[in-house]
Design an enzyme around this catalytic site. Structure first.
Site, short mmCIF file in Angstrom:
data_model
loop_
_atom_site.label_atom_id
_atom_site.label_comp_id
_atom_site.label_asym_id
_atom_site.label_seq_id
_atom_site.Cartn_x
_atom_site.Cartn_y
_atom_site.Cartn_z
N THR A 56 0.82 -1.23 0.00
CA THR A 56 0.00 0.00 0.00
C THR A 56 0.85 1.27 0.00
OG1 THR A 56 -0.10 -0.15 2.38
CG2 THR A 56 -1.96 -1.02 1.17
N GLY A 76 3.56 -2.66 7.83
CA GLY A 76 3.77 -3.27 9.15
C GLY A 76 5.20 -3.69 9.37
N GLU A 78 -6.00 -6.58 4.48
CA GLU A 78 -6.09 -7.85 3.75
C GLU A 78 -7.28 -7.85 2.79
OE1 GLU A 78 -4.22 -10.34 3.33
OE2 GLU A 78 -2.64 -9.92 4.78
#
Lengths: 693, 693
Positions: free
Chosen positions: A167, A206, A454
């Protein structure tokens, strides 16, 4: 002194020092439990958790015996301390889990033992491992070649901390729209990576904020000035020794989030960052020594689709993670509902909240959904390895398509269930449930990431609907349907209109075959209605995209929801059968849970049934049977949650622990705070205001 | 340097120092806005906010010109700093609000200006004032006598910081069950207050943890060893000079909550605390100089009911506070939905999220509910003073009963709307919406207190149902119904079964009279079904309490919900009429909002309509009209929210500000953090793990 003795002493101390009146031992929960017998705990545990059961027990015991796993201690941590602690926790348990790259290649269950147990403790802990093992690792495994395997092995040995840079600030769901560019430079056989715009900065990645040293980067590959579409590159982002960002890369941390603050989500800015050719995960596409681009998959869109389908394990763990959240929430809320007493009969005895219809009706259906999700997750994992194997040979195979449809709707529907469940659990615990030491706010906030990441739920519903509608069109062309979960397909709307559900009382309604039939009816109803809507919209809009986009709500989305419910229910009845075979009374309890799941789902869609299939009397029977089942399950629900719920140490909830001593724990928790009885430092300000006038 | 210049300079600096590629000016939101014209902003503002409009503007301007009101600064505050800041903020604005005890006695609107504006900034700020002015103050005003007035005056001058000690660890909703004891000692004409058990400790009392020096204490009055039921005492809990707890009182802080941490909720333990006779708020009950208890209301239950009904303003502000939360959430989510682009047409242009059906359908119905709640709140405040006046003469008057029923269902239904709305707003903003600097997580968490406090929603639905059913029984006895909002009552189920809704296309459906009629139908449907359920349960259960408790879900609760929807809709159409009178195009926009509110409510209950009143074709028309209205409103929704939404400074949301520069603000917010580019202090631990194997 042993840990137990230590704990006893500190409990004694807090009693002695407490300013509160002495708290009597509360036998409410224990008494509530006595209402039920005949439940085979071991059987239920082992069937419910299936192949993960033993490993889950083992991992729970490793974690509960380590003082690092103390949820209450985490309440006061700063952002930085939270991140440090998660790294400590991973260090403490990962190497005991027995997970290796080779092991994970053979079967997904070893990884699941680790993920399931850590998610019971905290989702951030699982996610922290997931980004390196599962997202980074699976990307390499799926689209790297021989030379890349060692990278995945290093990740599984925690020699590298990986991440997945997909992203960007400007693009989330729309992965084909990412702007990061990797330009091939034939003179050095390198790629030059750039973030050409602010919106192209890799975002919310992340593990990148503070820890990751490797990433799987999604970027548009430019060869000979031609945009070859999005490809993936495994690149080093931080120096192994200094931990400084590599030349041409700027790495930062995105800061505070609503929850999951143990994960250091970060951003990556590329400024002419050069990486060697071997960074390209080149299973599908490569560049010849002569500098020519070639790919085994011609279409850019298909290629990206295949790449993304290579990392679906992340999405499966979202479904599983949601089950864990619901289970945690219900463990707290059901126990509290049993021990908390309010109002009551004229004789002065107070009733448990869980004895009130308006209370148990808010919780028990979530227990049914939890079982439904769990049955669905088991189905997903059971199919996973074989689908994966087929897809590696033929990435466009039917099985992968069907699996993708099933996973997409399950991810959306389960996470919707989860969000609603956690909110109800929170509200069911009233004011105490609003305290941080109830844990409910935090679990709800953790669950809140699931609908978004997700694959956004709205997109996934659409994708599931698309696959199903394609299969229907296939049938229109005279072909047989291959999907085993759509064998009941009926595209003749006149059939549906003529269908009358054959039940006239509770007994005839509570028939698994009939209930499943009603769920099949719903799938067919929405497929037929959707074709009508698509036809109508084809005259209203000229653009095919508009026709599609404007047929989502009430139509395509509902197909996906109904399809998911059918799968959940048809898997859950299998769990019932397995239990029933070994223990009738345990089987019967879970059969009621199955009944409730389906009846509640029908009740929520009653309008479509009443149109043709049910009469008003049957509608009333559905509503009343839903209430009956909730009532029948409320007493046993606490025992069920005792068997399946996480250890007390994982809950971090003073009101939800297994011994039922909510009040005494609440008091000792509050009194432990340094500031509980202190005057504020800003007292002069307060006095000034009061003396002002 | 002016503040504006200061801000410009810091913006410039952050651009110069930024590591990010330069962010282009984003005209997406500005372009989206251009789609709509013909909306009279001033008119909409003044009709929507009614009597509070001007004061709200004034208070907003006082607050935005004060640097203390900077939401972003609050993200990093510790628990203690948060509490200090709220006290500073109150000190900065309260005395400028013009609110006095006398003013508030005349009209509730001055207080509302203060409450509405502060709630737009943060609910904790409003609540902090509410506990002393409205809960403590109203209790004294309602049940104190002449000698107590000065206490209320002191609270309004902030000379005292009051609080209301009602809930205990063991009793929340069940106020008649509180255990705190006030024993009358005739020898000294004092009360001796005690917390006899741990569960009797006053708990979660707002403002008590660190600030309050006075409280309105709910305790059982014991005179001559006879329990006279729960009474209220105004007592001093902290010394005015030292701020130490008064003798016999232990005061503590309950610590961290899911949200609203600016409020210092605390607990109170009483150990033989002696307070003078005059502490008793003795309007209803008193003790003669001879030591005899006397009361103007004989029944304990009735007496407590009257006392609690004296502090209903708190409950009304919950309805209003929920409207504010939805408005804040929508301001952020609608603007972001307009500026955020993803996917799109084949020509490569990306579409605003808000142009996708699956996106706007999640947000626009909440806008309709926001308007409905606002219309309802205005109705509540318009009736408030006259009902209050009647109730002070006759505390058991019909008007108060009806008002109580209306307020109860509005509080429950609006807060349910609010929780759902904030969750959808959060999810609609995807990953960015999960960042703390989007504010959405925090607004949702703040909203989360509303379903619980000021009367748990489940209890209130029940109470509303009870009042309505009593009125119906009154009709059965041949009386006329007095309730102006229940004039359509029809207890003949055969009539209902025969009713066929008279519409056959969108045009005939969108008729205010017909739509209201359909909502009336729903109220009648559930009243009739409830009588059937009560009859059935009377044979199933012997105990009347059981009959009642087991007829809640699907029945009594639904009466309350349907009744609330009827009131919301019938008030909202009045707002439409007022607007239409002055500006047709503005009136038309809000008329569509009214249509959507009702059509959406019917769609959510379609099953009961399809049983008798609608055929399948009409059901489809309802569903499709709902979609049509959402589509019709999406373009104008951003303009509406621009007019009604709070100032940017109150949002604390980088993605929701009015200039639409979400990405640039996101970046500069993240880069402002000290830790954005730093290495973690725990790097050695990380390196150790990586080098382990």
């Amino acid at each position: 002194m042993s840990m137990k003795e230590n704990r006893r002493l500190s409990l004694l101390n807090s009693h002695l020092l407490s300013q509160f009146p002495q708290v009597a031992y509360d036998d409410s929960l224990a008494n509530f439990r006595k209402r039920t017998e005949n439940l085979n705990s071991d059987l239920l545990f082992s069937i419910y958790f299936g192949k993960v059961a033993d490993g889950l027990k083992r991992m729970r015991s490793i974690m509960t015996s380590n003082p690092l796993f103390d949820k209450f201690k985490e309440l006061d941590l700063s952002l930085d301390q939270r991140r440090e602690r998660i790294v400590q926790q991973i260090s403490a348990i990962y190497f005991q889990s027995g997970l290796t790259y080779q092991e994970d290649f053979k079967s997904p269950y070893k990884l699941l033992e680790l993920f399931w147990s850590t998610a019971e403790y905290e989702l951030a802990l699982t996610t922290k491992m997931s980004v390196t093992l599962l997202l980074y690792g699976d990307t390499i495994r799926s689209f790297g070649t021989e030379k890349h395997i060692q990278l995945a092995e290093r990740a599984y040995a925690l020699k590298d901390i990986g991440s997945i840079s997909m992203t960007e600030i400007g693009h989330g769901s729309n992965v084909p729209g990412v702007e990061t560019i990797a330009t091939y430079d034939h003179s050095t056989r390198e790629f030059i990576i750039n973030s050409p715009t602010a919106t192209s900065v890799k975002w919310l990645v992340g593990g990148v904020g503070k820890t990751s040293n490797m990433t799987a980067l999604f970027a548009r590959l430019i060869v000979d000035n031609i945009d070859r579409g999005v490809h993936v590159f495994a690149i080093k982002i931080r120096d192994s020794v200094t931990h400084d960002p590599m030349p041409g890369i700027i790495i930062g941390d995105v800061g505070l989030k609503t929850a999951l603050n143990g994960i250091d989500n970060g951003f990556l800015i590329f400024k002419n960052c050069r990486v060697p050719y071997d960074s390209l995960l080149d299973k599908l596409s490569s560049i010849t020594p002569e500098g020519k681009f070639k790919s085994s998959v011609k279409s850019k869109e298909k290629r990206l689709g295949i790449i993304i389908s290579g990392i679906i394990r992340g999405r499966i763990t979202v479904v599983g993670g949601t089950e864990v959240h619901i289970r945690k929430g219900l463990t707290i809320a059901l126990r509290y509902g049993a021990l908390r007493k309010q109002f009551g009969k004229k004789d002065g005895t107070e009733s448990s909240l869980l004895d009130y219809q308006s209370h148990y009706f808010r919780l028990i259906p979530h227990l049914a959904k939890m079982f439904a999700i769990q049955a669905g997750v088991e189905y997903l994992w059971a199919l996973y390895s074989s689908v994966k194997a087929k897809a590696s040979v033929d990435p466009e195979c039917n099985e992968l398509n069907e699996y993708h449809a099933m996973l997409s709707c399950m991810k959306s529907i389960s996470t919707m269930y989860g969000t609603a469940a956690l909110q109800d659990c929170r509200e069911a615990c009233g004011g105490h449930g609003f305290l941080a030491c109830s844990a409910l706010g935090n679990i709800r906030n953790e669950q809140d990431c699931h609908p978004t990441w997700e694959g956004d739920n709205m997109i996934l519903l659409q994708q599931c609907g698309k696959v199903i509608l394609k299969q229907v069109q296939h049938v229109f062309k005279g072909n047989k349907i291959t999907n085993p979960d759509l064998q009941y397909l009926d595209v003749d709307f006149e059939h549906l209109k003529a269908y009358k559900a054959a039940f006239h009382d509770r007994e005839t309604l509570l028939n698994p075959r009939l209930l499943i039939e009603l769920l099949e009816y719903k799938v067919n109803y929405y497929i037929n209605q959707t074709f009508i809507a698509l036809r109508e919209n084809s005259t209203a809009y000229t653009d095919a995209t508009d026709v599609w986009n404007n047929s989502q709500v009430h139509y395509i989305q509902e197909i996906a929801k109904a399809y998911c419910e059918y799968i959940f229910a048809s898997q859950l009845i299998k769990m019932v059968d397995k239990l029933y075979e070994k223990c009738q009374s345990t089987g019967n309890a879970v059969k009621n849970i199955f009944y409730l799941y389906v009846v509640e789902r029908i009740e929520k869609s009653l309008s479509i049934y009443v149109e043709y299939a049910l009469n008003p009397g049957q509608a009333k029977l559905i509503r009343d049977t839903e209430l009956y089942l909730c009532q029948a399950l409320k007493d046993i629900s606490v025992r069920i949650i005792d068997i399946l719920g996480p250890p007390d140490a994982f809950l971090g909830s003073v009101i939800g622990e297994s011994d039922g001593q909510a009040y005494s724990k609440l008091i000792s928790h509050v009194e432990k705070s340094e500031d509980v009885y202190s005057k504020p430092a800003w007292l002069p300000l307060l006095q000034q205001i009061k003396q002002r006038a």
